[in-house]
Design a protein around this motif. Sequence first.
Motif, PDB file in Angstrom:
ATOM      1  N   UNK A 108      -6.508 -12.480   6.932  1.00 44.10           N
ATOM      2  CA  UNK A 108      -5.153 -11.941   7.034  1.00 44.10           C
ATOM      3  C   UNK A 108      -4.669 -11.360   5.702  1.00 44.10           C
ATOM      4  N   UNK A 109      -5.272 -11.813   4.596  1.00 42.81           N
ATOM      5  CA  UNK A 109      -4.955 -11.194   3.305  1.00 42.81           C
ATOM      6  C   UNK A 109      -5.456  -9.753   3.257  1.00 42.81           C
ATOM      7  N   UNK A 110      -6.619  -9.507   3.848  1.00 39.96           N
ATOM      8  CA  UNK A 110      -7.129  -8.135   3.935  1.00 39.96           C
ATOM      9  C   UNK A 110      -6.190  -7.268   4.765  1.00 39.96           C
ATOM     10  N   UNK A 111      -5.752  -7.791   5.912  1.00 33.16           N
ATOM     11  CA  UNK A 111      -4.843  -7.022   6.765  1.00 33.16           C
ATOM     12  C   UNK A 111      -3.516  -6.753   6.054  1.00 33.16           C
ATOM     13  N   UNK A 112      -3.030  -7.733   5.311  1.00 31.57           N
ATOM     14  CA  UNK A 112      -1.788  -7.533   4.563  1.00 31.57           C
ATOM     15  C   UNK A 112      -1.943  -6.412   3.545  1.00 31.57           C
ATOM     16  N   UNK A 113      -3.093  -6.391   2.855  1.00 31.57           N
ATOM     17  CA  UNK A 113      -3.313  -5.367   1.835  1.00 31.57           C
ATOM     18  C   UNK A 113      -3.383  -3.973   2.453  1.00 31.57           C
ATOM     19  N   UNK A 114      -4.083  -3.855   3.573  1.00 33.74           N
ATOM     20  CA  UNK A 114      -4.208  -2.547   4.220  1.00 33.74           C
ATOM     21  C   UNK A 114      -2.862  -2.064   4.734  1.00 33.74           C
ATOM     22  N   UNK A 115      -2.084  -2.979   5.280  1.00 30.91           N
ATOM     23  CA  UNK A 115      -0.742  -2.591   5.722  1.00 30.91           C
ATOM     24  C   UNK A 115       0.102  -2.110   4.550  1.00 30.91           C
ATOM     25  N   UNK A 116       0.048  -2.835   3.434  1.00 23.17           N
ATOM     26  CA  UNK A 116       0.848  -2.441   2.281  1.00 23.17           C
ATOM     27  C   UNK A 116       0.416  -1.087   1.725  1.00 23.17           C
ATOM     28  N   UNK A 117      -0.892  -0.830   1.705  1.00 22.14           N
ATOM     29  CA  UNK A 117      -1.377   0.455   1.200  1.00 22.14           C
ATOM     30  C   UNK A 117      -0.821   1.602   2.027  1.00 22.14           C
ATOM     31  N   UNK A 118      -0.654   1.376   3.324  1.00 23.92           N
ATOM     32  CA  UNK A 118      -0.109   2.435   4.176  1.00 23.92           C
ATOM     33  C   UNK A 118       1.356   2.725   3.863  1.00 23.92           C
ATOM     34  N   UNK A 119       1.976   1.867   3.050  1.00 28.47           N
ATOM     35  CA  UNK A 119       3.393   2.054   2.698  1.00 28.47           C
ATOM     36  C   UNK A 119       3.577   2.450   1.237  1.00 28.47           C
ATOM     37  N   UNK A 120       2.502   2.762   0.527  1.00 31.09           N
ATOM     38  CA  UNK A 120       2.615   3.027  -0.909  1.00 31.09           C
ATOM     39  C   UNK A 120       2.961   4.468  -1.235  1.00 31.09           C
ATOM     40  N   UNK A 121       3.241   5.274  -0.232  1.00 29.58           N
ATOM     41  CA  UNK A 121       3.631   6.658  -0.512  1.00 29.58           C
ATOM     42  C   UNK A 121       5.071   6.755  -0.990  1.00 29.58           C
ATOM     43  N   UNK A 122       5.813   5.673  -0.853  1.00 32.00           N
ATOM     44  CA  UNK A 122       7.214   5.685  -1.268  1.00 32.00           C
ATOM     45  C   UNK A 122       7.325   5.573  -2.786  1.00 32.00           C
ATOM     46  N   UNK A 174       8.123   4.334  -6.353  1.00 28.85           N
ATOM     47  CA  UNK A 174       8.217   3.006  -6.951  1.00 28.85           C
ATOM     48  C   UNK A 174       7.247   1.988  -6.400  1.00 28.85           C
ATOM     49  N   UNK A 175       6.436   2.377  -5.409  1.00 29.72           N
ATOM     50  CA  UNK A 175       5.489   1.428  -4.829  1.00 29.72           C
ATOM     51  C   UNK A 175       4.368   1.131  -5.821  1.00 29.72           C
ATOM     52  N   UNK A 176       3.848  -0.091  -5.852  1.00 31.19           N
ATOM     53  CA  UNK A 176       2.760  -0.414  -6.782  1.00 31.19           C
ATOM     54  C   UNK A 176       1.473   0.311  -6.391  1.00 31.19           C
ATOM     55  N   UNK A 177       0.595   0.521  -7.372  1.00 27.34           N
ATOM     56  CA  UNK A 177      -0.672   1.182  -7.072  1.00 27.34           C
ATOM     57  C   UNK A 177      -1.645   0.185  -6.447  1.00 27.34           C
ATOM     58  N   UNK A 178      -2.828   0.685  -6.087  1.00 20.53           N
ATOM     59  CA  UNK A 178      -3.788  -0.145  -5.370  1.00 20.53           C
ATOM     60  C   UNK A 178      -4.219  -1.353  -6.194  1.00 20.53           C
ATOM     61  N   UNK A 179      -4.429  -1.171  -7.481  1.00 19.38           N
ATOM     62  CA  UNK A 179      -4.856  -2.286  -8.323  1.00 19.38           C
ATOM     63  C   UNK A 179      -3.838  -3.417  -8.299  1.00 19.38           C
ATOM     64  N   UNK A 180      -2.562  -3.045  -8.383  1.00 21.38           N
ATOM     65  CA  UNK A 180      -1.513  -4.068  -8.386  1.00 21.38           C
ATOM     66  C   UNK A 180      -1.380  -4.735  -7.019  1.00 21.38           C
ATOM     67  N   UNK A 181      -1.517  -3.969  -5.952  1.00 25.17           N
ATOM     68  CA  UNK A 181      -1.446  -4.551  -4.607  1.00 25.17           C
ATOM     69  C   UNK A 181      -2.564  -5.567  -4.405  1.00 25.17           C
ATOM     70  N   UNK A 182      -3.761  -5.203  -4.854  1.00 26.95           N
ATOM     71  CA  UNK A 182      -4.891  -6.119  -4.733  1.00 26.95           C
ATOM     72  C   UNK A 182      -4.619  -7.399  -5.511  1.00 26.95           C
ATOM     73  N   UNK A 183      -4.056  -7.266  -6.683  1.00 33.75           N
ATOM     74  CA  UNK A 183      -3.734  -8.434  -7.507  1.00 33.75           C
ATOM     75  C   UNK A 183      -2.693  -9.319  -6.816  1.00 33.75           C
ATOM     76  N   UNK A 184      -1.736  -8.688  -6.152  1.00 33.74           N
ATOM     77  CA  UNK A 184      -0.679  -9.440  -5.478  1.00 33.74           C
ATOM     78  C   UNK A 184      -1.173 -10.183  -4.244  1.00 33.74           C
ATOM     79  N   UNK A 185      -2.051  -9.543  -3.459  1.00 39.98           N
ATOM     80  CA  UNK A 185      -2.426 -10.071  -2.153  1.00 39.98           C
ATOM     81  C   UNK A 185      -3.710 -10.886  -2.183  1.00 39.98           C
ATOM     82  N   UNK A 186      -4.707 -10.479  -2.977  1.00 40.36           N
ATOM     83  CA  UNK A 186      -6.001 -11.151  -2.964  1.00 40.36           C
ATOM     84  C   UNK A 186      -6.031 -12.307  -3.953  1.00 40.36           C
ATOM     85  N   UNK A 187      -5.118 -13.236  -3.788  1.00 40.43           N
ATOM     86  CA  UNK A 187      -5.098 -14.429  -4.625  1.00 40.43           C
ATOM     87  C   UNK A 187      -5.898 -15.525  -3.932  1.00 40.43           C
TER      88      UNK A 187
END
Length: 340
Positions: free
Chosen positions: A301-315, A317-330
């Motif tokens: 479910x951490x993988x699914x969370x990351x993929x969902x968040x990446x689909x929202x990073x076009x806005x 101020x959104x964090x880049x992929x490296x930061x999203x991975x750091x946030x979710x893949x703990x």
Amino acid sequence: MTNEWRIYQGAHEPHDGIDRLPPPPPWRDFQEGDGSATPFEREVHVGSGRRLPRENAYYADDRTIEAVNTALYLRRPLLVTGDPGVGKSTLADAVARELKLGTVLRWPVNSKTTLRDGLYRYDSLGRLEEAGVDRADGTSAVATDLGRYVSLGPLGTALAPYALPRVLLIDEIDKSDIDLPNDLLDVFEEGSFEIPELARAADQQETVDVRPAGGGAPVGVECGVVRCLAFPFVILTSNGEREFAPAFLRRCVRLPLPSVTTDHTRLRAIVRAHLPGAEEQADEIIARFKQHAATGELATDQLLNAIYLVSRTSQDGAPDLDRLVQLVFQHLNVTVPAES
């Protein structure tokens, strides 16, 4: 021929295959006499406010399908072991939906859970409060309406006399008190249990209608005994945190689920089931997920969370992929130190 044997097929569409289930082995036949069956709603619905998963959001491989059918044929519980996030609990929903066996009965277990918690609840305080209260016609409220004080738990409801098996999920049995698995043995072997408070009053009220878990038609209890007609389809989940006694294990069909964190094909299938159309764009995130999983425990479910968040990073101020991975893949098995 294979499809004929497979009652549960891992399909995405509900069907009536359960009607082809042959009679149980003689030693697992719990029908006695001409007991009437309690009706229940076979269509899966959200009766408790819980959002059910998408009907195609579970991927069952051949080994899982064979284990489920073995448990169905033998009328034995299915002990599913594996890491968090491999789909142990979701399997119950998938079976209930495909075979149209109604809403899953859920019994989450912890170290304080007792067998009675799963079987029934008795409102002794309520009965005491009304014990001295007589109705206007002079009859005792207690003597004529015992069912108002009793409600069945998830396990007790699963053992009610339904014509078809109910689906029961006993979640994280390895977190239970050491005695609970052994306490379950008699219930699994007998397919019945006694409610002493009703048994003692059977001479006053032989049949009592009690409330099942999750709602639905009342269950008629005769002489204080709840006895199944069709043994329920029981899934017990375990994260592998403890070993079980041989007496318990031999009464279960066992399904160890391997970790999927290194299987790119299965990870893509999981993404496709939960986030249709995203698997092609998810390859980079899956690769990072596998790298992180190699150094610590992660759940799908951490993988699914990351993929969902990446689909929202076009806005903005959104964090880049490296930061999203750091946030979710703990890692789940590592305490993350606070950042200075």
